[in-house]
Structure formats: structure tokens, C-alpha cells
Design a protein around this motif. Sequence first.
Motif, PDB file in Angstrom:
ATOM      1  N   ALA A   1       2.361   1.464  13.178  1.00 56.07           N
ATOM      2  CA  ALA A   1       1.903   0.386  13.692  1.00 56.07           C
ATOM      3  C   ALA A   1       1.751  -0.686  12.798  1.00 56.07           C
ATOM      4  O   ALA A   1       1.194  -0.377  11.662  1.00 56.07           O
ATOM      5  N   ASP A   2       2.026  -2.165  13.001  1.00 56.49           N
ATOM      6  CA  ASP A   2       1.954  -3.030  12.032  1.00 56.49           C
ATOM      7  C   ASP A   2       0.461  -3.738  12.135  1.00 56.49           C
ATOM      8  O   ASP A   2      -0.211  -3.440  13.073  1.00 56.49           O
ATOM      9  N   SER A   3       0.148  -4.641  11.561  1.00 58.86           N
ATOM     10  CA  SER A   3      -1.310  -5.166  11.427  1.00 58.86           C
ATOM     11  C   SER A   3      -1.407  -6.067  12.685  1.00 58.86           C
ATOM     12  O   SER A   3      -2.416  -6.461  13.118  1.00 58.86           O
TER      13      SER A   3
ATOM     14  N   ARG B   1       9.698  -3.596   7.094  1.00 59.30           N
ATOM     15  CA  ARG B   1       9.409  -4.561   6.342  1.00 59.30           C
ATOM     16  C   ARG B   1       8.250  -4.423   5.423  1.00 59.30           C
ATOM     17  O   ARG B   1       7.269  -3.815   5.877  1.00 59.30           O
ATOM     18  N   PRO B   2       8.210  -5.114   4.075  1.00 60.46           N
ATOM     19  CA  PRO B   2       6.913  -4.854   3.389  1.00 60.46           C
ATOM     20  C   PRO B   2       5.539  -5.474   4.064  1.00 60.46           C
ATOM     21  O   PRO B   2       5.627  -6.417   4.699  1.00 60.46           O
ATOM     22  N   GLY B   3       4.758  -4.671   3.788  1.00 63.10           N
ATOM     23  CA  GLY B   3       3.598  -5.088   4.311  1.00 63.10           C
ATOM     24  C   GLY B   3       2.607  -3.591   4.648  1.00 63.10           C
ATOM     25  O   GLY B   3       2.713  -2.793   4.397  1.00 63.10           O
ATOM     26  N   ARG B   4       1.279  -4.065   5.537  1.00 68.03           N
ATOM     27  CA  ARG B   4       0.259  -3.087   5.578  1.00 68.03           C
ATOM     28  C   ARG B   4       0.630  -2.555   6.976  1.00 68.03           C
ATOM     29  O   ARG B   4       1.067  -2.923   7.792  1.00 68.03           O
ATOM     30  N   TYR B   5       0.380  -0.945   7.135  1.00 67.22           N
ATOM     31  CA  TYR B   5       1.003  -0.409   8.166  1.00 67.22           C
ATOM     32  C   TYR B   5      -0.160   0.840   8.510  1.00 67.22           C
ATOM     33  O   TYR B   5      -0.955   1.155   7.606  1.00 67.22           O
ATOM     34  N   THR B   6      -0.327   1.207   9.746  1.00 68.63           N
ATOM     35  CA  THR B   6      -0.864   2.588  10.060  1.00 68.63           C
ATOM     36  C   THR B   6      -0.118   3.577  10.686  1.00 68.63           C
ATOM     37  O   THR B   6       0.594   3.368  11.701  1.00 68.63           O
TER      38      THR B   6
ATOM     39  N   ALA C   1      -5.024  11.852  13.840  1.00 64.23           N
ATOM     40  CA  ALA C   1      -5.331  11.025  12.490  1.00 64.23           C
ATOM     41  C   ALA C   1      -4.648  10.011  12.348  1.00 64.23           C
ATOM     42  O   ALA C   1      -3.683   9.870  12.778  1.00 64.23           O
ATOM     43  N   ARG C   2      -5.112   9.175  11.425  1.00 60.92           N
ATOM     44  CA  ARG C   2      -4.368   8.029  10.962  1.00 60.92           C
ATOM     45  C   ARG C   2      -4.302   7.719   9.892  1.00 60.92           C
ATOM     46  O   ARG C   2      -5.486   7.692   9.124  1.00 60.92           O
ATOM     47  N   PHE C   3      -3.408   7.368   9.054  1.00 64.67           N
ATOM     48  CA  PHE C   3      -3.420   6.929   7.531  1.00 64.67           C
ATOM     49  C   PHE C   3      -2.844   5.432   7.307  1.00 64.67           C
ATOM     50  O   PHE C   3      -1.964   4.941   7.925  1.00 64.67           O
ATOM     51  N   PRO C   4      -3.787   4.748   6.401  1.00 66.25           N
ATOM     52  CA  PRO C   4      -2.973   3.322   6.267  1.00 66.25           C
ATOM     53  C   PRO C   4      -1.884   3.674   5.075  1.00 66.25           C
ATOM     54  O   PRO C   4      -2.164   4.475   4.022  1.00 66.25           O
TER      55      PRO C   4
END
Length: 704
Positions: free
Chosen positions: A603-605, A631-636, A647-650
Motif C-alpha cells: 500500500a502506498d501513502s 516507484r520510489p517512496g514509502r510503502y506499507t 502483520a505490517r511492515f513499513p
Amino acid sequence: MTIHKGEKNGTRGDRAPHLLRSPALLAAFAVPLLCLAAYAARLPLPIPRFLAPSAKYHEPGSTMSAILRDSSDRFGTVRVLSDAPPSLEDVIAAKDHYASTGMPVSLERSGQRLTSQTIAAYSLRISGDGSPSALTLLLDAASATGSVLARVDGRTAFAADAAPIDRRVRLPIAGYGSETVVTVEAGGATPDSGLTVISPDFGEPRILMASDRQDARSVIEALFPVRKIPYDELLQVGLYGYELLVLDGPVLARLDGGAAAAIAEYVGRGAGSLLVVVDSSDIGKPGDCPSIEELLPVELSPRSLSRLPDVAMAVAIDVSGSMYGDKLSLAKAVGLELVGNLKPSDVAGLVLFDEEARWLYPPAPVSDLDARRSLAPLRAGGGTRLYPALVECIAALEASDLPEKRIVIVSDGITAPADFDALAARAFRSGIAISAMAVGAEYDKALLTRIAAGSGGRFYRVKDATEVPSLIIEDRKSVSRTIFAAEKTGVVDIAGEAAGSVYGMARLGPKPDAVAFFSSEAGDPLFATRREGTRSTLVFASDVYGNYDKEFLERPGTLSVIAAVLGGLFSERPPSATVTETADGLSLSIDADYLLSPRVALADSGGRIVFESRFIEVGPGMFHAALGRPRPGRYTALVEDRGRTIARFPLYMNGTAGAAPSDSAAAAQAYRTPFWILPRGGAPWLVAFFTLSLCITLMLRLKR
């Protein structure tokens, strides 16, 4: 022997046997027959790929599977350009595409260099017990000469005069849940642009609270760590990073389609639970946000119409010749429904119309409405004129000073033309909503919908006239905003025992499967929940700051119930995991022997699922999943099993790693773009058959 004119002796009699004895001609006759046989067997027709067109794709951030899926109906070679070397998954997808479509896939490099070459790859080992994570950096072979200096958030974490023999640098990363920047300077070269990693903090907030009260502290924040954000940031913070979403005093009509859809999917896929705090009537009315309303354990309207504000309602029933059924019985049933369900202080009227409009029950308080009296038989209707009937109803309601006004049309909408748009606008300006109930096999949907939409009402398709009376009452419920009664109300717990009082509470109707932990003495749910798939949705029908319910919230019994219910929503068991980034992209490996058939979703931000796949079991209790190159960036990364997120991991995608795993490198080196295009279907063989047959026929005629 007779010799025909224009023929030499012996030529006519010898031609046919001569042709049949020619091996070349026999082969030529056989080729069309082989084409028919290939057509019957549904064999592909080989075509050199250079004879067909090609399509080029260069879409950074798109997965190979997505590109090939989009090009599945194209004829010709699919050229995929990538900034990174092809991964094992890319090669497999290319081969599968060729096997299923017969179209070759060419895997090509775009020629663009990655932004960082010092760090070729990395892996982050995450411990499920909350201890610091271990980061392993793989240095690029060309950079691993001379001294090495690694910094974590600007602080020196590793320094050596020479790079390790295995080119691996190991660093501890504290689990703060925030983004950590790692830079490496090797061989005296300029430091790279930096690598971002995220080590999860399993003690960080599991609750995301959207609220317009940023400075106030709620009872939820007193019991649990909470991240509080304004509503306009709801789709920017990574919804899937939390197990519980709290909507504090929302205005449902303002939740745009994107936010509402993201919340519905978040709950529906088992990623988290939802708590809605209804602390005023501003939440809206039924129908403002259906995707959220259907999740809730309550209806936004109260259990009884007696709690709704007074309303002036006029019902217009079409009794013209185009309508079917017993109009007299329908009119009487509507009258009885109004008397039986509206409050005595409400005003109601019933008008019948065909070519003329006449009041069957003139507008009057419901307490004065005699719906049980015998009705005179209705005369046979002729044409239909809806406009005068609406004018009568609007004029009658404009004279009323009640807070809510409603007109309900029961008709097929087949009427004499008139300026209905202007009439709907007049009703809207007067605060009168017009709902239309279309009956009959044929009806003018466009007209009835336009009247309803123009005045703020609703359109209903009624298949059976017997549904009309009850629908009128349901429509009356939908016109009102949620009732919030600012008055002292006694509260009881789930066992019916007294549990204090509140001085402000929304009047909501519980759904059949709802469980109310606290209710008003009259049965209105105060704190209720229901199961939605593998998660829960909850409603608290007062404020969570103590403005209306300070006495209630200060009770130890209240706090223990709220803490137990909300605490029970946090059931995830984070396993040990390893996050890896290479030229292939991100991958996730987990150690969890309690999983049955785990899946992973990325999942993206913005709260969107951008990738889904199954884990592959690589050993007892050990699972691995490749996440591709987003694409570059933060995800979960959500680890799901049996319909629930366990469970979930950033994660953070850098897109700068240049090293490919050995299996990917070997697969990419061995891959060759197929020479032949093998189109599916028999049409090419039929074209070849007729073309060859025509050529052979022409050749034979030329040899005569």
C-alpha cells in the motif's frame, strides 16, 4: 489421332501425366492441404518477428506483469525498456506472455544509469521482538576499494581503512518507525546520494485519528498512543500503517469518493477497524456517504420517527389512466401509513391528480387526519398533468413554518410538458425536497430524476405499488440530519445496569447484528460494534473529550470497557522479517510457522493497494515474496492470512540498487527474444490456404 487447332502432336495427351509426375508441383499441391490441416489442428502460423510491428514501453514504476497485461491484445513484438536489468520475475512473465499469446517480448535496458552506485543492494533484518534491526549493505565492486565510511542520519556508524572482503557492511538500525538515511563513502569517492530505510517501531501508534480538534486530548489518546491528523491529510499519511482508524466528528458528505473508497477497502480487506465518533448532527443524513454508512453498526436515523424534527409532507398520487392497479386502495394505504408512523405534530396531506389536482386529505396535523374513513370511489382518470399537482403541494408547504418539508410523487412521470426545472428550483429555494417514486412498466425516468435531483430529493424505482407506503416513511427518515439531543440521558451497560449519564447523545438506530456495550435507557446505542469481515466497525454516539459525557467517561467501569474493546482490535503478531532491495526491486521474507497461506499487499501513502502477490514457502515456516519495482517512496507491506492482516511492515523503495540476484542475472543472461511470432487462431492458415491455392491455379494456367 485428332490434332486440335493450335496444338502440337502429343502435347495434349501428355500434359496431365507430366504435371503429375513433377515433384515440385506435387509439393505445391500439398502445401495448401497442409495449411488446412494446421487450421484444423489450431496450430500457430510462424512469422519472423522482423516482419511484424513492435511496441515500445518505458514506464518506470510499472510492473512487467502490468505492461504485458496492457499489451496482451497487440500483434507484434513487445519491447520493454527498463532502467534496471530484468529480474527473474520479468523473464518468467515474458516467457508466459509468449506461451499464452505467441508474441515475443524483448527485454532491453533504457541506457539510464541508476542514481547511486556505491550501495549495490541492501537487506534489513527486522526482529519481531522490537530489538534493533540489522542493516547489511552490499558495496558495488568498483567502489569497494580503499577506505569505507558509513553514516546513519549523519552520524558515523562504520569506518574502515579497507572494504570488507565480501563487500558487506553491517550496521545496527534502531527501530523508531521513521525514515533513516544511510550514506556511504568508499575509495575516496564522493559520498552517494543516500539510502533510505525504515526500521519499524512496534511500540509506535497503532491508531490513526482524523480530527478537526488538534489541540484537545480525547479519552482514546489517554488510553492508547494515537497519531492525530486533520482530515485533509487522511490520504497522505499511509492509512494501511495502522490497525484502527478513528473518524472524530466527521461530516460524511465531505469525505470525497477517494477517501471513502479507501476507508471501505481498508476495512473490507481486513487491514484495520473503524471507529466513528458522532458528537453532533453535523455528521449528516442517511445517503451522504453510503460506502461508510453500510460499514457502521448503526443507522444514522433514530429507531423511531418520533425523535425526528417536525415535518410537513405532501404526497401526490397519480390516478390517471396510464397508472395501473387499485388507486383507491393505494391512497388509503398511504394515508394509514402516514397516520401510523408520523408524529401527531407533523403535517401531512394527500393529493390525487390526473388532468386535475384535488386534495384527498388537505394538509393538516397528523393528529387530525382521519385515514380510516371510507373514501368515495375514484372516477376513471384521463390524461396526466403533474405540474398543477406540484404547484398545489409546493404552495401548501411554503405556507408551513415547520423545519422540514417534503413532497413525494407517486407516478409514472408520463405527463403533459411543462417547466418542471423551474418548479424544482422554486421548491429547492423554499427548502422543499421532492422525491419521486416511479411505478409502472413504462415511466419517464429522465423527468422524475430531474425533478428529484433539482430539489434535493431522491428517485425510487417501485416494482410493486404495495411498496409505496413503507417507502414514503423510509424517505421521510432520509430527509433529516442525524439527531443529537443535548439533554441529560441515563446510560446502561450491556447487562442493563446503570452506567451513569451523558448530557449530549446522537439518536441512532442499531443494525440487527450490532452489539451495544452502552446504550441509553431508551435503547439508543451509545458505544456499539459489529463485525465486518475479519475486522470490527464501531460507533461512539457522543464526544470523546468530556464536553457532554465527562461524568460517564470518568467512571472506571467505562474506561475499562472502552480499553478492553479497543485493545482487542490489536491482535497482530509481528514475525521476524527481512526486507531486501536489489536491482529486481523490493522483496520481503518472513519467519512465521503459524501462517497457513499468506499473501502480501503493498500500500502506498495515499491508501491505495499497488501490488498483491502470494508468498512462496521456501522452508518450514519461511516465506518469501518479490514486490517488484514500485516507484520510489514509502510503502506499507501487509502480510495477510485467512482474510486478515496479521502483520505490517513499513518499507522504502529507493530505486538505486544496481546488483541483481544470481538467479535473476543468470535468467537474464540466458533469455533470448524469440525469433518467431506465433499468432493464435486459425485465420492466418485460412489466408495462407486461399493465397497458395490462387497462386497454384495461376501457375497451372500459365503452363498450359
